[in-house]
Scaffold this motif. Structure first.
Motif, PDB file in Angstrom:
ATOM      1  N   THR A  31       0.881  -1.102   0.195  1.00  9.92           N
ATOM      2  CA  THR A  31      -0.189   0.142   0.001  1.00  9.92           C
ATOM      3  C   THR A  31       0.781   1.320   0.052  1.00  9.92           C
ATOM      4  OG1 THR A  31      -1.930  -1.146   0.977  1.00  9.92           O
ATOM      5  CG2 THR A  31      -1.871   1.221   1.022  1.00  9.92           C
ATOM      6  N   LEU A  32       1.754   1.237   0.663  1.00 11.55           N
ATOM      7  CA  LEU A  32       2.710   2.415   0.800  1.00 11.55           C
ATOM      8  C   LEU A  32       3.324   2.698  -0.524  1.00 11.55           C
ATOM      9  CD1 LEU A  32       4.296   2.446   4.353  1.00 11.55           C
ATOM     10  CD2 LEU A  32       2.972   3.919   3.541  1.00 11.55           C
ATOM     11  N   VAL A  33       4.116   1.603  -1.099  1.00  7.48           N
ATOM     12  CA  VAL A  33       4.658   1.627  -2.492  1.00  7.48           C
ATOM     13  C   VAL A  33       3.705   2.175  -3.510  1.00  7.48           C
ATOM     14  CG1 VAL A  33       5.869   0.231  -4.131  1.00  7.48           C
ATOM     15  CG2 VAL A  33       6.546   0.085  -1.793  1.00  7.48           C
ATOM     16  N   LEU A  34       2.460   1.534  -3.535  1.00  6.54           N
ATOM     17  CA  LEU A  34       1.697   1.826  -4.410  1.00  6.54           C
ATOM     18  C   LEU A  34       1.039   3.397  -4.420  1.00  6.54           C
ATOM     19  CD1 LEU A  34      -0.509  -1.258  -5.161  1.00  6.54           C
ATOM     20  CD2 LEU A  34       1.292  -0.164  -6.619  1.00  6.54           C
ATOM     21  N   GLY A  35       0.856   3.732  -3.114  1.00  5.35           N
ATOM     22  CA  GLY A  35       0.474   5.006  -2.641  1.00  5.35           C
ATOM     23  C   GLY A  35       1.437   6.046  -3.323  1.00  5.35           C
ATOM     24  N   VAL A  36       2.839   5.828  -2.919  1.00  3.74           N
ATOM     25  CA  VAL A  36       3.859   6.803  -3.314  1.00  3.74           C
ATOM     26  C   VAL A  36       3.815   6.992  -4.817  1.00  3.74           C
ATOM     27  CG1 VAL A  36       6.310   7.343  -3.311  1.00  3.74           C
ATOM     28  CG2 VAL A  36       5.126   6.688  -1.110  1.00  3.74           C
ATOM     29  N   LEU A  37       3.829   5.591  -5.460  1.00  3.12           N
ATOM     30  CA  LEU A  37       4.028   5.596  -7.162  1.00  3.12           C
ATOM     31  C   LEU A  37       3.007   6.454  -7.496  1.00  3.12           C
ATOM     32  CD1 LEU A  37       5.332   4.608  -9.547  1.00  3.12           C
ATOM     33  CD2 LEU A  37       3.571   2.511  -9.317  1.00  3.12           C
ATOM     34  N   ALA A  38       1.455   6.251  -7.036  1.00  2.00           N
ATOM     35  CA  ALA A  38       0.572   6.809  -7.610  1.00  2.00           C
ATOM     36  C   ALA A  38       0.564   8.447  -7.299  1.00  2.00           C
ATOM     37  CB  ALA A  38      -0.849   6.276  -6.838  1.00  2.00           C
ATOM     38  N   PHE A  39       0.959   8.852  -6.169  1.00  2.00           N
ATOM     39  CA  PHE A  39       1.206  10.352  -5.853  1.00  2.00           C
ATOM     40  C   PHE A  39       2.196  10.917  -6.607  1.00  2.00           C
ATOM     41  CE2 PHE A  39       2.733  13.787  -3.363  1.00  2.00           C
ATOM     42  CZ  PHE A  39       1.501  14.729  -3.047  1.00  2.00           C
ATOM     43  N   GLY A  58      -3.837   0.469  -4.878  1.00  2.00           N
ATOM     44  CA  GLY A  58      -3.468   0.777  -3.589  1.00  2.00           C
ATOM     45  C   GLY A  58      -4.623   1.316  -2.509  1.00  2.00           C
ATOM     46  N   ILE A  59      -5.610   1.637  -3.097  1.00  2.00           N
ATOM     47  CA  ILE A  59      -6.742   1.855  -2.350  1.00  2.00           C
ATOM     48  C   ILE A  59      -7.379   0.438  -1.950  1.00  2.00           C
ATOM     49  CG2 ILE A  59      -9.247   2.718  -2.408  1.00  2.00           C
ATOM     50  CD1 ILE A  59      -8.272   4.923  -3.902  1.00  2.00           C
ATOM     51  N   LEU A  60      -7.477  -0.653  -2.783  1.00  2.00           N
ATOM     52  CA  LEU A  60      -8.001  -1.786  -2.424  1.00  2.00           C
ATOM     53  C   LEU A  60      -7.228  -2.475  -1.649  1.00  2.00           C
ATOM     54  CD1 LEU A  60      -9.241  -2.784  -6.052  1.00  2.00           C
ATOM     55  CD2 LEU A  60     -10.569  -2.044  -4.141  1.00  2.00           C
ATOM     56  N   THR A  61      -5.807  -2.632  -1.690  1.00  2.00           N
ATOM     57  CA  THR A  61      -4.891  -3.282  -0.696  1.00  2.00           C
ATOM     58  C   THR A  61      -5.006  -2.585   0.580  1.00  2.00           C
ATOM     59  OG1 THR A  61      -2.930  -1.992  -1.532  1.00  2.00           O
ATOM     60  CG2 THR A  61      -3.442  -4.433  -2.471  1.00  2.00           C
ATOM     61  N   GLY A  62      -4.967  -1.530   0.464  1.00  2.00           N
ATOM     62  CA  GLY A  62      -5.133  -0.520   1.843  1.00  2.00           C
ATOM     63  C   GLY A  62      -6.278  -0.834   2.584  1.00  2.00           C
ATOM     64  N   ALA A  63      -7.392  -0.824   1.862  1.00  2.00           N
ATOM     65  CA  ALA A  63      -8.766  -1.138   2.486  1.00  2.00           C
ATOM     66  C   ALA A  63      -8.711  -2.486   3.064  1.00  2.00           C
ATOM     67  CB  ALA A  63      -9.852  -0.862   1.500  1.00  2.00           C
ATOM     68  N   TYR A  64      -8.265  -3.760   2.477  1.00  2.00           N
ATOM     69  CA  TYR A  64      -8.322  -4.791   3.066  1.00  2.00           C
ATOM     70  C   TYR A  64      -7.311  -5.162   4.126  1.00  2.00           C
ATOM     71  CZ  TYR A  64      -7.711 -10.095   3.356  1.00  2.00           C
ATOM     72  OH  TYR A  64      -7.672 -11.176   4.008  1.00  2.00           O
ATOM     73  N   GLY A  65      -6.040  -4.145   4.041  1.00  2.00           N
ATOM     74  CA  GLY A  65      -5.127  -4.396   5.145  1.00  2.00           C
ATOM     75  C   GLY A  65      -5.795  -3.682   6.400  1.00  2.00           C
ATOM     76  N   GLN A  66      -6.466  -2.677   6.259  1.00  2.00           N
ATOM     77  CA  GLN A  66      -7.201  -1.858   7.345  1.00  2.00           C
ATOM     78  C   GLN A  66      -8.072  -3.068   7.979  1.00  2.00           C
ATOM     79  OE1 GLN A  66      -7.074   0.435   9.286  1.00  2.00           O
ATOM     80  NE2 GLN A  66      -6.078   2.227   8.041  1.00  2.00           N
ATOM     81  N   PHE A  67      -8.972  -3.822   7.128  1.00  2.00           N
ATOM     82  CA  PHE A  67      -9.739  -4.656   7.596  1.00  2.00           C
ATOM     83  C   PHE A  67      -9.160  -5.790   8.524  1.00  2.00           C
ATOM     84  CE2 PHE A  67     -12.571  -8.560   6.969  1.00  2.00           C
ATOM     85  CZ  PHE A  67     -13.429  -8.026   7.486  1.00  2.00           C
ATOM     86  N   ILE A  68      -7.900  -6.370   8.265  1.00  2.00           N
ATOM     87  CA  ILE A  68      -7.216  -7.375   8.986  1.00  2.00           C
ATOM     88  C   ILE A  68      -6.446  -6.691   9.788  1.00  2.00           C
ATOM     89  CG2 ILE A  68      -8.152  -9.157   7.260  1.00  2.00           C
ATOM     90  CD1 ILE A  68      -5.127  -9.148   6.383  1.00  2.00           C
ATOM     91  N   SER A  69      -5.835  -5.466   9.934  1.00  2.00           N
ATOM     92  CA  SER A  69      -4.782  -5.101  10.611  1.00  2.00           C
ATOM     93  C   SER A  69      -4.898  -5.227  12.079  1.00  2.00           C
ATOM     94  CB  SER A  69      -4.800  -3.717  10.365  1.00  2.00           C
ATOM     95  OG  SER A  69      -5.613  -2.810  11.100  1.00  2.00           O
ATOM     96  N   ILE A  79      -3.080   4.109   6.707  1.00  2.00           N
ATOM     97  CA  ILE A  79      -3.633   5.324   6.392  1.00  2.00           C
ATOM     98  C   ILE A  79      -3.002   6.368   5.509  1.00  2.00           C
ATOM     99  CG2 ILE A  79      -4.504   7.495   7.711  1.00  2.00           C
ATOM    100  CD1 ILE A  79      -6.376   5.141   7.738  1.00  2.00           C
ATOM    101  N   LEU A  80      -1.638   6.280   5.935  1.00  2.00           N
ATOM    102  CA  LEU A  80      -0.691   7.067   4.983  1.00  2.00           C
ATOM    103  C   LEU A  80      -0.695   6.440   3.578  1.00  2.00           C
ATOM    104  CD1 LEU A  80       2.513   7.744   7.342  1.00  2.00           C
ATOM    105  CD2 LEU A  80       0.813   9.322   6.467  1.00  2.00           C
ATOM    106  N   GLY A  81      -0.556   5.232   3.375  1.00  2.00           N
ATOM    107  CA  GLY A  81      -0.559   4.733   1.922  1.00  2.00           C
ATOM    108  C   GLY A  81      -1.896   4.922   1.384  1.00  2.00           C
ATOM    109  N   LEU A  82      -2.993   4.780   1.821  1.00  2.00           N
ATOM    110  CA  LEU A  82      -4.421   5.039   1.568  1.00  2.00           C
ATOM    111  C   LEU A  82      -4.488   6.515   1.063  1.00  2.00           C
ATOM    112  CD1 LEU A  82      -6.487   2.991   3.778  1.00  2.00           C
ATOM    113  CD2 LEU A  82      -6.524   2.777   1.452  1.00  2.00           C
ATOM    114  N   GLY A  83      -4.104   7.277   1.876  1.00  2.00           N
ATOM    115  CA  GLY A  83      -4.155   8.929   1.473  1.00  2.00           C
ATOM    116  C   GLY A  83      -3.366   9.040   0.353  1.00  2.00           C
ATOM    117  N   LEU A  84      -2.085   8.679   0.160  1.00  2.00           N
ATOM    118  CA  LEU A  84      -1.379   8.872  -1.043  1.00  2.00           C
ATOM    119  C   LEU A  84      -1.923   8.308  -2.324  1.00  2.00           C
ATOM    120  CD1 LEU A  84       2.130   8.308   0.406  1.00  2.00           C
ATOM    121  CD2 LEU A  84       1.140  10.669  -0.271  1.00  2.00           C
TER     122      LEU A  84
END
Length: 103
Positions: A31-39, A58-69, A79-84
């Motif tokens: 999520t962080l890598v995809l967020g930085v790449l997208a940003f 990145g949004i989809l992986t971050g949402a699933y990661g939040q679900f199981i974190s 959250i940082l990765g999702l925002g980016l």
């Protein structure tokens, strides 16, 4: 008054439970890598395909990661990765979208 000198780790932002969480850590890194790449790619008009697709994944992986974190450290990074990823996704859509005139 010995207890007054003990450091408290319960309120730490990067507190962990001491157990390994390989799936959650992998989702966090992706999520962080995809967020930085997208940003970063959203700042260039011609890279709208990369920014929009990287942001969407990145949004989809971050949402699933939040679900199981499990820990606060994982949630903070997600959250940082999702925002980016969200900013990159929406700017990529504004610059041309997911398909960019292909369809």
């Amino acid at each position: 008054m010995a207890q007054a000198w003990r450091p408290t780790t319960t309120g730490s932002l990067f507190a962990t439970d001491g157990k390994p969480h390989p799936l959650q850590d992998t989702l966090l890194a992706v999520t962080l890598v995809l967020g930085v790449l997208a940003f970063v790619t959203s700042m260039f008009h011609s890279l709208h395909l990369v920014s929009s697709w990287a942001g969407l994944v990145g949004i989809l992986t971050g949402a699933y990661g939040q679900f199981i974190s499990v820990t606060t450290r994982e949630r903070f990074g997600l959250i940082l990765g999702l925002g980016l990823a969200g900013v990159g996704f929406y700017l990529g859509l504004a610059h041309g979208g997911l398909f960019g005139g292909v369809f």
